[in-house]
Design an enzyme around this catalytic site. Structure first.
Site, mmCIF file in Angstrom:
data_model
loop_
_atom_site.group_PDB
_atom_site.id
_atom_site.type_symbol
_atom_site.label_atom_id
_atom_site.label_comp_id
_atom_site.label_asym_id
_atom_site.label_seq_id
_atom_site.Cartn_x
_atom_site.Cartn_y
_atom_site.Cartn_z
ATOM 1 N N ARG A 12 2.725 10.614 12.142
ATOM 2 C CA ARG A 12 4.107 11.001 11.873
ATOM 3 C C ARG A 12 4.890 9.773 11.439
ATOM 4 N NH1 ARG A 12 1.889 15.094 12.282
ATOM 5 N NH2 ARG A 12 2.492 17.049 13.314
ATOM 6 N N GLU B 60 10.250 15.146 4.275
ATOM 7 C CA GLU B 60 9.191 15.897 3.602
ATOM 8 C C GLU B 60 9.706 17.280 3.214
ATOM 9 O OE1 GLU B 60 5.629 16.050 5.919
ATOM 10 O OE2 GLU B 60 5.452 13.875 6.097
ATOM 11 N N HIS C 2 1.016 14.645 2.829
ATOM 12 C CA HIS C 2 0.788 15.244 4.150
ATOM 13 C C HIS C 2 -0.343 16.275 4.097
ATOM 14 C CE1 HIS C 2 2.883 16.100 8.242
ATOM 15 N NE2 HIS C 2 1.559 16.108 8.352
#
Length: 326
Positions: free
Chosen positions: A236, A265, A285
């Site tokens: 993260r 994001e 991601h």
């Protein structure tokens, strides 16, 4: 039940074997992404069960209060994107398996993919060829290097296990219980967090983002890394103090980074500084975005829906809701 699945970008979920679990239910799948509350409220106005793909969409109070039919949110992994207290107040059950039984091998593999790509400058070399040039620089091998692992859970253990075939030694820093597990697994323990960042040729982060770990990697930590070292983050972005990594890379410590996670994001601004840095390899991601991983995740997610429909909710993260659930 009326089930809605958000953010299935490539319409993958319906192709998984476990999708058959939802036979008999009315399932609507959305392949785009929106965070607009009005749009989501309109789309989900009749939804009884909401399926989330990790943290792609934030489910906040303003939206929840406009979904009177919602009874269950089913997902997998951590849930900082959901207003849990509001769900409890409104009688909405939140079920989320924290995959205690298995690590994400997909995330562990991507960690190593980013490590290799960053050390050997693979994306930059490919771009050079496609631009009509030949070699653009000189990479670095992994053999005899130190792999520093910050945090030691299921994924970190798998990542550490991959080091030996590459001839790397492993150095770990984590909470006391993590250090005990790492030592039991035969890995060296750093004397301190500073020791880890100073000695490691590569530092990779493997922690959940909770209050205790938010901003746990500071500018001072990054500044202790060597100019030829690499930071890898597939966990993260919030583990690092906001803005600290960008500044550290600009200052030359560490010398490069491989990143799968970002403070905002989706990151689609091509002018973002991290995307402009030649010493940074970025992926959108995708640590968990693999068909095998989806099958594992959605088997749990759909199993939670079946359990709820049978009157026995499982993996409930807000148990106080059960006596008053909708």
């Amino acid at each position: 039940m009326k089930i809605a699945i958000l953010d299935d970008y490539f319409d993958t979920v319906r192709t998984l074997p476990c999708f058959a679990t939802l036979a008999g239910h009315a399932v609507t799948i959305f392949n785009d992404h929106t965070q607009d509350t009005d749009t989501l409220a309109q789309r989900l106005r009749d939804t009884e069960v909401l399926v989330l793909i990790r943290e792609r969409t934030k489910i906040r109070t303003e939206l929840l209060e406009r979904l009177p039919n919602l009874k269950l949110i089913s997902q997998r992994s951590v849930f900082p994107h959901i207003d849990i207290d509001t769900c409890t107040r409104l009688g909405i059950v939140v079920s989320s398996s924290l995959h205690a039984d298995t690590p994400s091998y997909a995330a562990a593999e991507l960690t190593w993919a980013l490590l290799l790509a960053t050390m050997r400058q693979i994306p930059q070399q490919v771009a050079s060829m496609k631009a009509g040039n030949w070699q653009m620089g000189v990479g670095t091998t992994l053999r005899h290097k130190v792999l520093g692992i910050h945090g030691y859970g299921r994924i970190a253990k798998v990542v550490a296990g991959y080091a030996a075939p590459f001839g790397m030694s492993v150095l770990v820093w984590a909470r006391p219980d993590g250090l005990a597990r790492a030592q039991a697994d035969g890995f060296a323990i750093a004397a301190s967090k500073s020791d880890l960042y100073e000695r490691a040729d590569v530092v990779t982060l493997h922690m959940r983002l909770v209050d205790a770990t938010r901003g746990i990697v500071t500018a001072d930590d990054l500044g202790q890394m060597q100019p030829d070292s690499v930071l890898i983050n597939t966990s993260r972005a919030g583990l690092i103090v906001p803005g600290a990594l960008q500044a550290a890379l600009q200052a030359g410590r560490p010398g490069a980074a491989g990143l799968d996670v970002f403070e905002q994001e989706p990151l689609i601004d091509t002018a973002h500084p991290l995307l402009q840095m030649p010493n940074v390899v970025c992926t959108p991601h995708i640590g968990y975005v693999a068909r095998d991983e989806y099958q594992v995740q959605f088997t749990d997610i759909f199993g939670q829906i079946v359990a709820y429909a049978q009157g026995t909710p499982t993996n409930v993260v807000n148990p106080a809701v059960l006596p008053k659930r909708r």
